[in-house]
Motif scaffolding. Structure first.
Motif, short mmCIF file in Angstrom:
data_model
loop_
_atom_site.label_atom_id
_atom_site.label_comp_id
_atom_site.label_asym_id
_atom_site.label_seq_id
_atom_site.Cartn_x
_atom_site.Cartn_y
_atom_site.Cartn_z
N SER A 407 3.56 5.96 2.29
CA SER A 407 3.96 5.17 1.13
C SER A 407 2.90 4.13 0.77
O SER A 407 2.52 3.97 -0.39
N MET A 408 2.41 3.41 1.79
CA MET A 408 1.44 2.34 1.54
C MET A 408 0.12 2.89 1.00
O MET A 408 -0.38 2.42 -0.03
N VAL A 411 0.84 5.57 -2.25
CA VAL A 411 1.45 5.05 -3.48
C VAL A 411 0.88 3.68 -3.84
O VAL A 411 0.29 3.50 -4.90
N ARG A 412 1.04 2.69 -2.92
CA ARG A 412 0.68 1.32 -3.29
C ARG A 412 -0.81 1.15 -3.58
O ARG A 412 -1.18 0.64 -4.64
N ALA A 431 2.31 -2.19 -8.63
CA ALA A 431 2.13 -1.11 -7.66
C ALA A 431 2.95 -1.37 -6.41
O ALA A 431 3.57 -0.46 -5.83
N GLU A 435 6.02 0.99 -4.98
CA GLU A 435 5.90 1.56 -3.63
C GLU A 435 7.08 1.19 -2.74
O GLU A 435 7.59 2.04 -1.98
N VAL A 438 10.06 3.38 -3.61
CA VAL A 438 9.88 4.74 -3.09
C VAL A 438 10.09 4.75 -1.58
O VAL A 438 10.78 5.64 -1.04
N ARG A 439 9.53 3.79 -0.88
CA ARG A 439 9.66 3.75 0.59
C ARG A 439 11.12 3.63 1.02
O ARG A 439 11.57 4.32 1.94
#
Length: 478
Positions: A407-408, A411-412, A431, A435, A438-439
């Motif tokens: 995730s980090m 996505v972020r 962002a 994220e 989503v996480r």
């Protein structure tokens, strides 16, 4: 009652969750209060002083996280053993953890002090802030072995079911930190009609004050754990410097995924700092202050997550699969509700929260904007925090680590790198909010699949494994 196999009504379970959660929440909130006051004191020195600390914050988290990971590998074993009623074995694990965590803290502290002169330049800091950043980081790294002992003793007491003493000592540490900083950061000054002495050390004074408070708190926690703790005391135990291969292997099996995750997550935070640094000193300061301000919202979630780790660990150690699932659901729901309410508070009060930290109007305005973006993600952030704590308590650490890292980094950081050039700091925080949402969703899916119970990394007790691996609930049944 949990360890003896007694039935617990829903009301009793709720009371138990509350009784373990509130001291942990108060401990986390007191930490936030300390960070607020620290940031306010340093912020009064100007944006450059704030940026010096903000530049190094993520690197400090990286080093702290590695010690916390190893301590978790031992403390989860202690929770399982206490849940199974095996206090002597729990004390044996504690003895070995003191040696292993102490040696790691010493090694990493030496490394940290060694790189403190160059690290601010590696992170992209300008000449205006690198001197203060070096002083701050070197002092924090010199105190690292003592901080690791604080992490370990606090975590061990929590996993034994004692939330009150770590929580109370956290409050005392905050008071000491404020007092030390008052005299170390500022020169001699007038306040309330009194002339107060001061060392005038600025950013270095902030680091010295915090380190001193940590060391004194850790010393008392260690004394209490070894002399007064019901389950972990060493009053009638001979201390040995030997390490058991099985205990260390199990600690590494639990902590290695957590450690790798925290290194990578810390690395991701450092990369975020590198993304923010070119935007300017105002952005660095606003980013650092907003992170501190946001912690008021998410630290209660970490307190509930601590309670979830203890309840999960002891329930699994006792072979109580029914309670393991029930406590998990209660803590997740509690965490999401509390952090949703805190998110509303943060959205409404964002301008006033930033006013506490700095007189710089540009920093205040930018910080308030990014806080209101982040407020929308708080409930799902809670889901990820508490579910992670549950899975750590089960010794199920590989999948949660992969979720956090994917995730980090996927996505972020990807979104932040794409949005920062056009949107500046607002893009970085947008962002972050996406994220975290989503996480949290991915963690909830993994929780309801139920693999964390079926594959719990319990100690080798056949009767416990048999209870945990029996008839299972459908994966998505609430």
């Amino acid at each position: 009652m949990l360890r003896q196999g007694s039935d617990l009504s829903l009301g009793a379970r709720l009371r138990l969750v509350a009784s373990l959660s509130w001291p942990a929440i108060m401990a986390q909130l007191s930490t936030i209060l300390m960070e607020y006051i620290d940031a306010s004191m340093v912020g009064s020195l100007g944006a450059s002083a704030s940026a010096s600390i903000g530049l190094m914050a993520t690197s400090c988290w990286l080093f702290w996280g590695m010690g916390g990971a190893l301590a978790t590998g031992f403390s989860v074993q202690v929770a399982h053993l206490i849940g199974a009623g095996k206090d002597d074995q729990a004390r044996n694990v504690l003895r070995q953890s003191l040696i292993a965590v102490g040696l790691l803290g010493l090694a990493l502290g030496i490394i940290g002090v060694g790189i403190s002169g160059q690290l601010p330049h590696w992170l992209g800091g300008n000449d205006e802030i690198t001197s203060g950043a070096t002083a701050y980081f070197s002092i924090v790294m010199a105190s690292l072995p003592f901080c690791y002992m604080t992490f370990l003793s606090s975590g061990m007491l929590r996993c034994s079911g004692n939330m009150v003493i770590p929580g109370l000592l956290n409050v005392v540490m905050c008071v000491m930190d404020v007092v030390f900083n008052f005299f170390l950061i500022f020169p001699e000054h007038h306040w309330l009609g009194i002339t107060w002495p001061g060392a005038g050390l600025g950013v270095a004074g902030a680091a010295l004050g915090t380190a001193s408070a940590e060391i004194l708190t850790g010393a008392f926690l260690m004394w209490y754990m070894l002399r007064r703790s019901t389950h972990l005391h060493f009053r009638n135990t001979r201390f040995s410097f030997g390490l058991s291969r099985d205990t260390v292997r199990r600690a590494l099996k639990i902590s290695a995924p957590i450690g790798a995750e925290r290194i990578m997550m810390g690395g991701a935070q450092v990369v975020t700092t590198i993304i923010v640094a070119p935007i300017g000193t105002v952005a660095i300061a606003a980013h650092a202050f907003a992170i501190t301000a946001e912690s008021l919202c998410y630290m209660p979630g970490y307190g509930i997550g601590d309670a979830a780790t203890t309840l999960t660990g002891q329930s699994i150690g006792a072979g109580r699969k029914d309670l393991t699932r029930s406590f998990a659901k209660i803590t997740i729901a509690l965490g999401m509700v509390v952090m949703a309410l805190m998110g509303v508070v943060m959205w409404v009060c964002a301008p006033w929260m930033m006013d506490i930290f700095t007189p710089d109007m540009a920093v205040r305005a930018l910080g308030a904007e990014v806080l209101r973006i982040e407020a929308w993600a708080e409930p799902m952030f809670a889901a990820s925090i508490v579910t992670y704590g549950i899975m750590v308590g089960a010794g199920y650490t590989v999948v949660p680590a992969c979720i956090n890292l994917g995730s980090m980094w996927g996505v972020r950081l990807t979104l932040a790198a794409l949005l920062a050039p056009s949107m500046g700091l607002l893009g970085v925080w947008l962002a972050m909010a996406i994220e975290l949402t989503v996480r949290g969703a991915v963690f909830l899916i993994e929780f309801f699949r139920g693999r964390w119970v079926r594959k719990a990394n319990v100690l080798p007790q056949p009767e416990v494994k048999e209870k945990l691996e029996g008839e299972d609930l459908p994966p998505f049944e609430l």
